[in-house]
Design a protein around this motif. Structure first.
Motif, PDB file in Angstrom:
ATOM      1  N   LEU A 208      60.339  30.174  32.926  1.00 62.99           N
ATOM      2  CA  LEU A 208      61.491  31.194  32.910  1.00 62.99           C
ATOM      3  C   LEU A 208      62.923  30.869  32.500  1.00 62.99           C
ATOM      4  CD1 LEU A 208      60.210  33.453  36.187  1.00 62.99           C
ATOM      5  CD2 LEU A 208      59.432  33.378  33.676  1.00 62.99           C
ATOM      6  N   HIS A 209      63.536  31.866  31.812  1.00 62.71           N
ATOM      7  CA  HIS A 209      64.949  31.703  31.690  1.00 62.71           C
ATOM      8  C   HIS A 209      65.691  31.640  32.765  1.00 62.71           C
ATOM      9  CE1 HIS A 209      68.856  32.661  30.242  1.00 62.71           C
ATOM     10  NE2 HIS A 209      68.809  32.408  28.870  1.00 62.71           N
ATOM     11  N   ASP A 210      66.921  30.871  32.824  1.00 59.31           N
ATOM     12  CA  ASP A 210      67.438  30.536  34.373  1.00 59.31           C
ATOM     13  C   ASP A 210      67.855  31.820  34.663  1.00 59.31           C
ATOM     14  OD1 ASP A 210      67.435  28.083  33.676  1.00 59.31           O
ATOM     15  OD2 ASP A 210      69.437  27.571  33.081  1.00 59.31           O
ATOM     16  N   ASP A 211      68.173  32.878  34.003  1.00 58.01           N
ATOM     17  CA  ASP A 211      68.631  34.346  34.540  1.00 58.01           C
ATOM     18  C   ASP A 211      67.413  34.768  35.154  1.00 58.01           C
ATOM     19  OD1 ASP A 211      71.382  33.778  33.797  1.00 58.01           O
ATOM     20  OD2 ASP A 211      71.147  35.180  32.041  1.00 58.01           O
ATOM     21  N   ARG A 212      66.488  34.806  34.762  1.00 60.60           N
ATOM     22  CA  ARG A 212      65.306  35.330  35.322  1.00 60.60           C
ATOM     23  C   ARG A 212      64.928  34.567  36.576  1.00 60.60           C
ATOM     24  NH1 ARG A 212      64.725  39.859  35.570  1.00 60.60           N
ATOM     25  NH2 ARG A 212      62.468  40.297  35.274  1.00 60.60           N
ATOM     26  N   VAL A 213      64.888  33.317  36.758  1.00 60.34           N
ATOM     27  CA  VAL A 213      64.777  32.351  37.936  1.00 60.34           C
ATOM     28  C   VAL A 213      65.725  32.958  38.814  1.00 60.34           C
ATOM     29  CG1 VAL A 213      64.564  30.221  38.982  1.00 60.34           C
ATOM     30  CG2 VAL A 213      63.819  30.567  36.516  1.00 60.34           C
ATOM     31  N   ASP A 214      66.967  33.037  38.642  1.00 57.28           N
ATOM     32  CA  ASP A 214      68.056  33.696  39.602  1.00 57.28           C
ATOM     33  C   ASP A 214      67.493  34.865  40.065  1.00 57.28           C
ATOM     34  OD1 ASP A 214      69.329  31.138  39.305  1.00 57.28           O
ATOM     35  OD2 ASP A 214      70.922  31.985  37.984  1.00 57.28           O
ATOM     36  N   ASP A 215      67.121  35.720  39.264  1.00 56.47           N
ATOM     37  CA  ASP A 215      66.667  37.330  39.820  1.00 56.47           C
ATOM     38  C   ASP A 215      65.340  37.100  40.801  1.00 56.47           C
ATOM     39  OD1 ASP A 215      68.529  38.273  38.015  1.00 56.47           O
ATOM     40  OD2 ASP A 215      67.540  38.855  36.519  1.00 56.47           O
ATOM     41  N   LEU A 216      64.477  36.383  40.372  1.00 60.25           N
ATOM     42  CA  LEU A 216      63.438  36.046  41.097  1.00 60.25           C
ATOM     43  C   LEU A 216      63.712  35.457  42.421  1.00 60.25           C
ATOM     44  CD1 LEU A 216      60.344  36.420  41.357  1.00 60.25           C
ATOM     45  CD2 LEU A 216      59.997  33.896  40.353  1.00 60.25           C
ATOM     46  N   VAL A 217      64.749  34.361  42.446  1.00 56.54           N
ATOM     47  CA  VAL A 217      64.922  33.795  43.845  1.00 56.54           C
ATOM     48  C   VAL A 217      65.634  34.991  44.547  1.00 56.54           C
ATOM     49  CG1 VAL A 217      66.350  32.323  44.731  1.00 56.54           C
ATOM     50  CG2 VAL A 217      65.098  31.612  42.780  1.00 56.54           C
ATOM     51  N   LEU A 218      66.531  35.802  44.013  1.00 60.62           N
ATOM     52  CA  LEU A 218      67.292  36.643  44.962  1.00 60.62           C
ATOM     53  C   LEU A 218      66.480  37.856  45.380  1.00 60.62           C
ATOM     54  CD1 LEU A 218      69.755  37.817  46.056  1.00 60.62           C
ATOM     55  CD2 LEU A 218      70.213  38.903  43.832  1.00 60.62           C
TER      56      LEU A 218
END
Length: 302
Positions: A208-218
């Motif tokens: 996943l793109h880094d931004d999507r990883v961050d969204d998923l983690v949040l």
């Protein structure tokens, strides 16, 4: 139609018996929206799309025509969330969405009833009009639409009930079994940093793109925190990762009595309701179901 003031739901069924009749019934709303420069999304079958395009002429190029099979490949609540998001993201004007009740593979009749009820919850107070093209032989039209747009103008939907009350007849089914998880973790409050690391690792392994990883983690952190704070104090995380996709699931022994989870934006003051809302906004699909064994919340991110 209504102005979109708080508390207003502009959602009408458009009963029809033939393609040309439907196109003629929709044309005034479409032409009016296009003349005003408003965004227009139309989710119509090929025949209806072609008939509408013929009436609109060159203006049809300004309509975003979407494939019904792709739009409705996700749960009904997710479709409603995405349409409401169009209104919140619109720079100006009023969004017009044209939907159509159709026979589609793997989409049962109850999908449309759940969608209509979820629309009423998700779009309340937003600058959006949703017109649902429904065969006039459908007996549920009036029960799931506040208004019908007939040849004589709008009239109240016969038998319409508030969405939470009506949803009892159309309960969302549990999501499909995904088989053994790629990773699993029982956790409590002290384990939330580990939860975040596991989710981030799953996102990275899926590419996943880094931004999507961050969204998923949040998103998962919000769900996990809510689970241990407001639930029984312990929960379980399960993760499935495939190239370009991650599914995360948080399960606890509590029971959630929220008929439309994640559809309503929480008040700006206070934190309650924030977790489900954020998870819905930050991921592609949010699903929640409760039974005698507890509550499962599943999010899917691509």
């Amino acid at each position: 139609m209504d102005s979109g003031a708080t508390g207003v739901v502009d959602h009408l069924a458009v009963p029809y018996s033939g393609v040309e009749e439907l196109a003629a019934r929709l044309e005034p709303a479409l032409s009016g929206a296009l003349a005003a420069g408003d965004p227009v999304l139309a989710v119509l079958a090929d025949a209806e799309r072609d008939a509408v395009s013929a009436l609109l002429g060159s203006d049809a190029a300004r309509v975003d025509f979407a494939d019904p099979a792709r739009v409705h490949a996700v749960p009904a609540f997710t479709v409603a969330v995405r349409w409401a998001r169009l209104a919140r993201q619109a720079v100006a004007g009023r969004v017009l969405v044209i939907g159509q009740h159709l026979t589609l593979p793997d989409v049962g009749a109850e999908h449309w009833a759940r969608l209509d009820l979820a629309i009423d919850v998700a779009i309340e107070g937003l600058p959006i009009t949703v017109l649902c093209a429904c065969p006039d032989t459908d007996p549920a039209i009036g029960r799931t639409h506040p208004q019908l747009l007939t040849a004589d103008g709008p009239r109240p939907g016969p038998g319409y009930r508030p969405p939470p009350e009506a949803l009892v007849e159309y309960p969302p089914p549990p999501p499909p079994d995904l088989g053994p998880a790629d990773a699993e973790l029982a956790f409590r409050m002290a384990d939330l940093p580990t939860v975040r690391r596991r989710v981030a690792a799953a996102g990275a392994s899926a590419g996943l793109h880094d931004d999507r990883v961050d969204d998923l983690v949040l998103a998962v952190n919000e769900l996990a925190t809510n689970s241990v704070e407001h639930g029984p104090g312990s929960a379980r995380l399960r993760l499935w990762a495939t190239p370009g996709s991650v599914v995360a699931e948080v399960t606890d022994r509590g029971r959630m009595n929220v008929p439309f989870p994640g559809l309503v934006r929480p008040p700006s003051t206070g934190a309650r309701g924030r977790g489900l809302w954020l998870a819905s906004e930050l991921t592609d699909v949010l699903q929640v179901w409760s039974d005698d064994d507890g509550t499962v919340i599943r999010v899917h991110t691509e």
